[in-house]
Design a protein around this motif. Structure first.
Motif, PDB file in Angstrom:
ATOM      1  N   GLY A  44     -73.192 -22.987  36.092  1.00  0.00           N
ATOM      2  CA  GLY A  44     -72.196 -23.296  34.920  1.00  0.00           C
ATOM      3  C   GLY A  44     -72.579 -22.567  33.821  1.00  0.00           C
ATOM      4  N   ASP A  45     -71.580 -22.514  32.860  1.00  0.00           N
ATOM      5  CA  ASP A  45     -71.838 -21.800  31.662  1.00  0.00           C
ATOM      6  C   ASP A  45     -72.470 -22.803  30.664  1.00  0.00           C
ATOM      7  OD1 ASP A  45     -70.585 -19.638  32.629  1.00  0.00           O
ATOM      8  OD2 ASP A  45     -68.752 -20.168  31.813  1.00  0.00           O
ATOM      9  N   ASP A  46     -72.026 -24.228  30.636  1.00  0.00           N
ATOM     10  CA  ASP A  46     -72.735 -25.077  29.965  1.00  0.00           C
ATOM     11  C   ASP A  46     -73.098 -26.164  31.033  1.00  0.00           C
ATOM     12  OD1 ASP A  46     -72.336 -24.739  26.998  1.00  0.00           O
ATOM     13  OD2 ASP A  46     -70.476 -24.018  27.717  1.00  0.00           O
ATOM     14  N   VAL A  47     -74.368 -26.431  31.099  1.00  0.00           N
ATOM     15  CA  VAL A  47     -74.876 -27.261  32.240  1.00  0.00           C
ATOM     16  C   VAL A  47     -75.821 -28.444  31.363  1.00  0.00           C
ATOM     17  CG1 VAL A  47     -76.363 -27.659  34.287  1.00  0.00           C
ATOM     18  CG2 VAL A  47     -74.916 -25.381  33.745  1.00  0.00           C
ATOM     19  N   PHE A  48     -75.417 -29.541  31.575  1.00  0.00           N
ATOM     20  CA  PHE A  48     -75.974 -30.797  31.064  1.00  0.00           C
ATOM     21  C   PHE A  48     -76.359 -31.796  32.354  1.00  0.00           C
ATOM     22  CE2 PHE A  48     -76.638 -35.057  29.406  1.00  0.00           C
ATOM     23  CZ  PHE A  48     -77.301 -34.861  28.091  1.00  0.00           C
ATOM     24  N   LEU A  49     -77.799 -32.026  32.219  1.00  0.00           N
ATOM     25  CA  LEU A  49     -78.068 -32.842  33.574  1.00  0.00           C
ATOM     26  C   LEU A  49     -78.980 -33.873  33.395  1.00  0.00           C
ATOM     27  CD1 LEU A  49     -79.010 -29.865  36.103  1.00  0.00           C
ATOM     28  CD2 LEU A  49     -76.677 -31.179  35.884  1.00  0.00           C
ATOM     29  N   GLU A  50     -78.814 -35.271  33.707  1.00  0.00           N
ATOM     30  CA  GLU A  50     -79.820 -36.098  33.906  1.00  0.00           C
ATOM     31  C   GLU A  50     -79.999 -36.561  35.154  1.00  0.00           C
ATOM     32  OE1 GLU A  50     -79.134 -38.193  29.336  1.00  0.00           O
ATOM     33  OE2 GLU A  50     -78.066 -39.044  31.261  1.00  0.00           O
TER      34      GLU A  50
END
Lengths: 242, 207
Positions: A193-199
């Motif tokens: 993705g362009d903006d990826v935020f993962l936890e």
């Protein structure tokens, strides 16, 4: 003068078998078996439905009880509060699952909201995908925006889109203590993705322009274009700027 | 003939598009599913694309997207054609076909007062190939034959037009999209073109 309605309504309250056909409003409160395709404005199932053919419900389809549909399903609003097994491709504008839904084909829509549990064999494509429940997608989840709040162990083979956001849910002691559904985690093969935020995500490869790898993550390879930020609690085996 | 592939990473670098755009176009069917070729390599799974199809497609999307919505664009790229009827003057006026191609069509006994889209497509392909000098008039007749007889088998599905020559003897064939073809060493592949390329161009001319 009022326009004459071309189609009738169908209500099944007891147990019945019908061959399907063309109707306006279809309500199933008992147990129904439909042996062929059904074309209607709306379908509401409060009891049990077993259906062989294709379902086209122009306005909406609601399953509060149990439903099994062998053929493809097409409706502008699909809502599953009970249990549904859909063996064909599912196409809807708005799709909402609060109960359990198993889809053996692909799932397409504009907005998809999962608060219950959903299993999809094929690909999922939509503009907005939100999940607060349990996910099991064996194909590609492709959406403009993906928002996943983790409650249980979920798995998605591949995620692609513009904005991907996977977050841990802080939950109270009770659920935590009995360990319901396993610890919250997302397992994925590839996330792009362009903006990826993962936890709390376990993935083989994460590729993106701006990537944040948060707490609880275990990633084999991160490839990023612009920025990569990483929580000290996250594990990333290798990283590469491309 | 192994197809020339380009990796997704390379594609994004080369064209400057983002993951978001690529996935959006895939969702809108601007990029067909069969162009996404998955391969496992030592760095994990990678996606590849057929280079000579994806690059012109992305170029077209980027150049046209200001004027058209994504859904309109998807119509242009879909391999099916809508309903249209054109007579020979309209065909010539719109620069789809020249007199000489129509003449050849007449010689093949296919002349009609009105041409539907499949026939228009046929004429358009004929015209393009004759003009580019890839085929002779005699081969043009064979082309008319193969397309009238067999193009409908592919109704809406991607397919490729192939012309081979061996010892000066030409042969046309239509092959399903993405299929690999191998010939003995005496065969020269004169052209191998996706039909989708013609439908796109034609749609822009008609639309």
């Amino acid at each position: 003068m009022q326009e004459r309605r071309q189609r009738n309504d169908l209500t099944i309250s007891g147990m019945s078998t019908t061959s399907g056909g063309s109707y306006d409003y279809v309500t199933i409160d008992g147990m129904a078996k439909v042996t062929d395709s059904l074309d209607c404005l709306s379908l509401e199932v409060n009891g049990t439905l077993k259906m062989q053919g294709t379902l086209t419900a122009a306005e909406r389809m609601t399953i509060n009880g149990m439903g099994t549909i062998e053929g493809p399903v097409r409706s502008s609003r699909i809502r599953v509060d009970g249990m549904a097994t859909l063996r064909g491709d599912v196409t809807g504008n708005e799709v909402e699952v609060n109960g359990r839904c198993k889809i053996e084909g692909r799932l397409e829509g504009e907005r998809i909201q999962i608060d219950g549990s959903v299993t999809v064999r094929g690909n999922v494509e939509c503009e907005n995908f939100r999940a607060n429940g349990n996910l099991n997608i064996e194909g590609l989840l492709n959406a403009e925006a993906v928002d996943i709040q983790l409650y249980t162990l979920s798995s998605v083979q591949e995620i692609g889109g513009e904005r991907i956001d996977v977050r841990r849910t802080e939950r109270g002691g009770f659920w935590k203590n009995i360990g319901f559904g396993g610890s919250p985690r997302l397992k994925a093969g590839i996330i792009e993705g362009d903006d990826v935020f993962l936890e709390d995500t376990e993935a083989d490869t994460v590729r993106g322009a701006r990537v944040f790898i948060g707490r609880g993550c275990k990633i084999r390879l991160v490839e990023y274009r612009e920025t990569l930020d990483q929580d000290p609690e996250a594990k990333v085996a290798s990283r590469r700027q491309i | 003939m192994s197809e020339d592939l380009i990796s997704k990473k390379e594609l994004l670098d080369l064209t400057g598009i983002s993951y978001g755009q690529l996935y959006r176009w895939k969702r809108k069917n601007l990029i067909p599913e069969e162009w996404f070729i998955r391969k496992s390599s030592f760095t994990g799974q990678e996606t590849y694309f057929p280079r000579n199809q994806i690059l012109p497609r992305i170029d077209k999307i980027l150049n046209m997207k200001d004027g058209l919505s994504l859904d309109e664009l998807a119509d242009v790229f879909s391999p099916t054609l809508g309903e249209v009827q054109l007579d020979r003057h309209q065909l010539i006026d719109r620069n789809i076909v020249s007199e000489s191609s129509l003449e050849l069509f007449k010689e093949a006994g296919k002349e009609q007062p009105y041409y539907n889209l499949d026939q228009t497509l046929l004429l358009f392909v004929l015209e393009k190939l004759l003009k580019s000098g890839d085929i002779t008039r005699e081969e043009g007749k064979m082309l008319i034959g193969v397309l009238t007889e067999h193009y409908h088998h592919f109704s809406g599905k991607p397919c490729e037009l192939v012309l081979i020559r061996k010892m000066g003897v030409p042969a046309f064939l239509l092959a399903g999209g993405g299929s690999e073809l191998y010939f003995d060493s005496g065969v020269k592949v004169v052209l191998k073109l996706p039909m989708g390329q013609f439908t796109e161009e034609l749609k822009l001319k008609i639309g």
